[in-house]
Write an enzyme that holds these catalytic residues in place. Sequence first.
Site, mmCIF file in Angstrom:
data_model
loop_
_atom_site.group_PDB
_atom_site.id
_atom_site.type_symbol
_atom_site.label_atom_id
_atom_site.label_comp_id
_atom_site.label_asym_id
_atom_site.label_seq_id
_atom_site.Cartn_x
_atom_site.Cartn_y
_atom_site.Cartn_z
ATOM 1 N N GLN A 127 4.777 9.468 12.730
ATOM 2 C CA GLN A 127 4.089 9.895 11.518
ATOM 3 C C GLN A 127 2.828 9.064 11.311
ATOM 4 O O GLN A 127 2.919 7.844 11.125
ATOM 5 C CB GLN A 127 5.023 9.706 10.318
ATOM 6 C CG GLN A 127 4.406 10.134 9.010
ATOM 7 C CD GLN A 127 5.250 9.714 7.815
ATOM 8 O OE1 GLN A 127 5.893 8.662 7.839
ATOM 9 N NE2 GLN A 127 5.265 10.509 6.784
ATOM 10 N N GLY A 128 1.664 9.711 11.360
ATOM 11 C CA GLY A 128 0.392 8.991 11.217
ATOM 12 C C GLY A 128 -0.197 9.186 9.834
ATOM 13 O O GLY A 128 -1.097 10.007 9.654
ATOM 14 N N SER A 130 -0.443 6.013 7.425
ATOM 15 C CA SER A 130 -1.091 4.746 7.036
ATOM 16 C C SER A 130 -2.296 4.433 7.921
ATOM 17 O O SER A 130 -2.290 4.717 9.125
ATOM 18 C CB SER A 130 -0.105 3.583 7.145
ATOM 19 O OG SER A 130 1.038 3.834 6.376
ATOM 20 N N SER A 162 5.382 3.960 13.495
ATOM 21 C CA SER A 162 6.675 3.752 14.166
ATOM 22 C C SER A 162 6.855 4.784 15.262
ATOM 23 O O SER A 162 6.494 5.958 15.095
ATOM 24 C CB SER A 162 7.831 3.905 13.170
ATOM 25 O OG SER A 162 7.702 2.986 12.125
ATOM 26 N N GLU A 245 16.598 15.140 3.012
ATOM 27 C CA GLU A 245 17.148 14.467 4.196
ATOM 28 C C GLU A 245 16.857 12.977 4.123
ATOM 29 O O GLU A 245 17.688 12.148 4.418
ATOM 30 C CB GLU A 245 16.519 15.013 5.483
ATOM 31 C CG GLU A 245 17.331 16.071 6.152
ATOM 32 C CD GLU A 245 16.929 17.442 5.641
ATOM 33 O OE1 GLU A 245 17.241 18.395 6.314
ATOM 34 O OE2 GLU A 245 16.311 17.547 4.554
ATOM 35 N N GLU A 387 6.973 -2.678 -4.951
ATOM 36 C CA GLU A 387 6.083 -2.653 -6.133
ATOM 37 C C GLU A 387 5.716 -1.208 -6.472
ATOM 38 O O GLU A 387 5.769 -0.787 -7.639
ATOM 39 C CB GLU A 387 4.803 -3.460 -5.870
ATOM 40 C CG GLU A 387 4.994 -4.972 -5.784
ATOM 41 C CD GLU A 387 5.517 -5.423 -4.417
ATOM 42 O OE1 GLU A 387 5.594 -4.588 -3.492
ATOM 43 O OE2 GLU A 387 5.867 -6.612 -4.280
HETATM 44 C C1 LIG Z 1 8.502 -1.439 9.737
HETATM 45 C C2 LIG Z 1 7.424 -0.524 9.209
HETATM 46 C C3 LIG Z 1 7.315 0.768 9.703
HETATM 47 C C4 LIG Z 1 6.292 1.616 9.243
HETATM 48 N N1 LIG Z 1 6.202 2.873 9.791
HETATM 49 C C5 LIG Z 1 5.175 3.691 9.405
HETATM 50 C C6 LIG Z 1 4.989 4.966 10.031
HETATM 51 O O1 LIG Z 1 5.747 5.363 10.919
HETATM 52 N N2 LIG Z 1 3.927 5.725 9.642
HETATM 53 C C7 LIG Z 1 3.063 5.333 8.659
HETATM 54 O O2 LIG Z 1 2.160 6.098 8.324
HETATM 55 N N3 LIG Z 1 3.208 4.117 8.049
HETATM 56 C C8 LIG Z 1 4.231 3.295 8.411
HETATM 57 N N4 LIG Z 1 4.387 2.046 7.829
HETATM 58 C C9 LIG Z 1 3.379 1.602 6.883
HETATM 59 C C10 LIG Z 1 3.872 1.525 5.450
HETATM 60 O O3 LIG Z 1 4.029 2.807 4.904
HETATM 61 C C11 LIG Z 1 2.840 0.689 4.680
HETATM 62 O O4 LIG Z 1 2.873 -0.620 5.223
HETATM 63 C C12 LIG Z 1 3.109 0.641 3.213
HETATM 64 O O5 LIG Z 1 2.902 1.903 2.633
HETATM 65 C C13 LIG Z 1 2.216 -0.400 2.507
HETATM 66 O O6 LIG Z 1 0.898 -0.200 2.841
HETATM 67 P P1 LIG Z 1 -0.010 -1.435 3.350
HETATM 68 O O7 LIG Z 1 0.703 -2.097 4.480
HETATM 69 O O8 LIG Z 1 -1.387 -0.921 3.580
HETATM 70 O O9 LIG Z 1 -0.031 -2.475 2.159
HETATM 71 P P2 LIG Z 1 -0.930 -2.398 0.772
HETATM 72 O O10 LIG Z 1 -0.870 -0.999 0.301
HETATM 73 O O11 LIG Z 1 -2.272 -2.966 1.137
HETATM 74 O O12 LIG Z 1 -0.130 -3.328 -0.121
HETATM 75 C C14 LIG Z 1 -0.226 -4.764 -0.057
HETATM 76 C C15 LIG Z 1 0.572 -5.335 -1.229
HETATM 77 O O13 LIG Z 1 -0.031 -4.912 -2.475
HETATM 78 C C16 LIG Z 1 0.921 -4.230 -3.270
HETATM 79 N N5 LIG Z 1 0.279 -3.112 -3.954
HETATM 80 C C17 LIG Z 1 -0.586 -2.214 -3.419
HETATM 81 N N6 LIG Z 1 -0.970 -1.319 -4.348
HETATM 82 C C18 LIG Z 1 -0.310 -1.645 -5.503
HETATM 83 C C19 LIG Z 1 -0.267 -1.084 -6.818
HETATM 84 N N7 LIG Z 1 -0.971 0.012 -7.131
HETATM 85 N N8 LIG Z 1 0.545 -1.678 -7.745
HETATM 86 C C20 LIG Z 1 1.273 -2.779 -7.422
HETATM 87 N N9 LIG Z 1 1.259 -3.365 -6.184
HETATM 88 C C21 LIG Z 1 0.489 -2.807 -5.245
HETATM 89 C C22 LIG Z 1 1.974 -3.702 -2.295
HETATM 90 O O14 LIG Z 1 3.221 -3.492 -2.920
HETATM 91 C C23 LIG Z 1 2.021 -4.830 -1.262
HETATM 92 O O15 LIG Z 1 2.847 -5.863 -1.736
HETATM 93 C C24 LIG Z 1 5.395 1.172 8.255
HETATM 94 C C25 LIG Z 1 5.521 -0.131 7.749
HETATM 95 C C26 LIG Z 1 6.510 -0.972 8.222
HETATM 96 C C27 LIG Z 1 6.600 -2.371 7.669
#
Ligand SMILES: Cc1cc2nc3c(=O)[nH]c(=O)nc-3n(C[C@H](O)[C@H](O)[C@H](O)COP(=O)(O)OP(=O)(O)OC[C@H]3O[C@@H](n4cnc5c(N)ncnc54)[C@H](O)[C@@H]3O)c2cc1C
Length: 403
Positions: A127-128, A130, A162, A245, A387
């Site tokens: 899934q692309g 992020s 992932s 699901e 969060e």
């Molecule tokens: C093991 C793993 C597998 C993953 N697999 C996939 C995948 O297959 N496909 C995919 O697309 N993505 C995937 N992800 C990505 C995941 O969805 C993102 O890491 C997640 O949505 C957070 O985005 P970010 O890393 O950009 O952090 P940010 O969004 O930059 O967040 C950084 C911090 O700021 C906080 N924050 C951000 N905005 C707010 C707000 N509005 N209010 C309060 N706090 C806030 C967050 O809670 C976090 O603590 C995966 C992540 C992990 C760790």
Amino acid sequence: MYNNCKPMPRLQDTSEEATYRARLRAWLSDNAPSIAKHDVDALKAWQRQLYEAGWLGLTWPAEYGGQGLGFRQQAIFNEEAARAKVPPSVNNIGLMIVGPALIAVGSEEQKRRYLKPILTAEEIWCQGFSEPNAGSDLAGLQARAVDDGDDYVVTGQKIWTSNSLIAEYIWLLARTDPAAPRHKGITALIVDLRSPGVTVKPLRQITGEAEFGEVFFDEVRVPKANRVGAENDGWIVGMKTFTRERANISVSLSVRLQQQFDRLLEGIRGRDVPLDTQQAREVALAYVDSQCLTLTCERLAGRLFGFESSVVKVAWAEMNQRLQEIGISTLGPDAPLLPGGGFDQAGESSSTWGTEALSETGESFENSWQFGYLRSRANTIEGGTSEILRTVIAERVLGLPRK
Ligand SMILES: Cc1cc2nc3c(=O)[nH]c(=O)nc-3n(C[C@H](O)[C@H](O)[C@H](O)COP(=O)(O)OP(=O)(O)OC[C@H]3O[C@@H](n4cnc5c(N)ncnc54)[C@H](O)[C@@H]3O)c2cc1C
């Protein structure tokens, strides 16, 4: 001297569901294999075996290879599979995200082309969504899909994807109209990762594994027939991936949590060193909280939809981290190397790699408390951070005023 912490009797099987559960439990007990986590071919063969025995695609329509059953049967499957410690699903994104979304919004041709190979694991999906600057703020995504005749031309980068290292297809969100409001200019596309211009690079996690990768698109041509839903409707299509699901995995997570708690107790008893008052208090409180979570998951199994699944996700992720921390802090100085904290399945889980100390004892690193502790750090990030999910609960479940 101690009681075993078995989950309480389940609250809600009808007699038909109980029969289904018993048949499934017997089949799993006869067939659940032991497979190394990285043995992709063996994991695919296991998924195919599940499919051929009629245990996959339970809620999917029969004309696309599914079983046409209800969400209760899916919840029962998730629970029993976790109880039997079956190997992890190699195509979990296809099964939990892409398949249900295609059923909801895909064209007839797309359903006939893509659904069955998801079930049989002939085609693995990722899934692309992020990007480096768009995670929680998904609507900020910048990967572009430019209209060019019969194709879109995709350029940009996805991250934390992932399964991208083993996948054939990616379920992609890309921006088709940069001038439109952020949520309105996005389109959902099916992209073949073997297309010219696609590069996938592994990203190594704190555990040492690379479950996910970065995916780069350099002018990749994607036929318009691979668009899912209407152009610029990708936000709505993307939201359809948060399906029942997905919500139903809570029941398997709660079984795994209970198993984790049992292993924690085994480890503590095995040491035969009394805990201090504070440690005993933490273990007892964790027991109370994990029982509450388990019972909530059982009560809601098959009935947990939409935003309410965020409640269970937050509670599970934080509970799992707590258990891992308690394990590391109560099991003594060699706690990180002890087995029982991480990946666990039926029989011996022989890893393809591990630390020397662990391999001497025949145990894999993936089954250690160190692995479990490190891997659990991702629980409060993956699938939506705690969060963000707390905000969802406040605004969408409790109806509190929005910011
Ligand atoms: C093991 C793993 C597998 C993953 N697999 C996939 C995948 O297959 N496909 C995919 O697309 N993505 C995937 N992800 C990505 C995941 O969805 C993102 O890491 C997640 O949505 C957070 O985005 P970010 O890393 O950009 O952090 P940010 O969004 O930059 O967040 C950084 C911090 O700021 C906080 N924050 C951000 N905005 C707010 C707000 N509005 N209010 C309060 N706090 C806030 C967050 O809670 C976090 O603590 C995966 C992540 C992990 C760790």
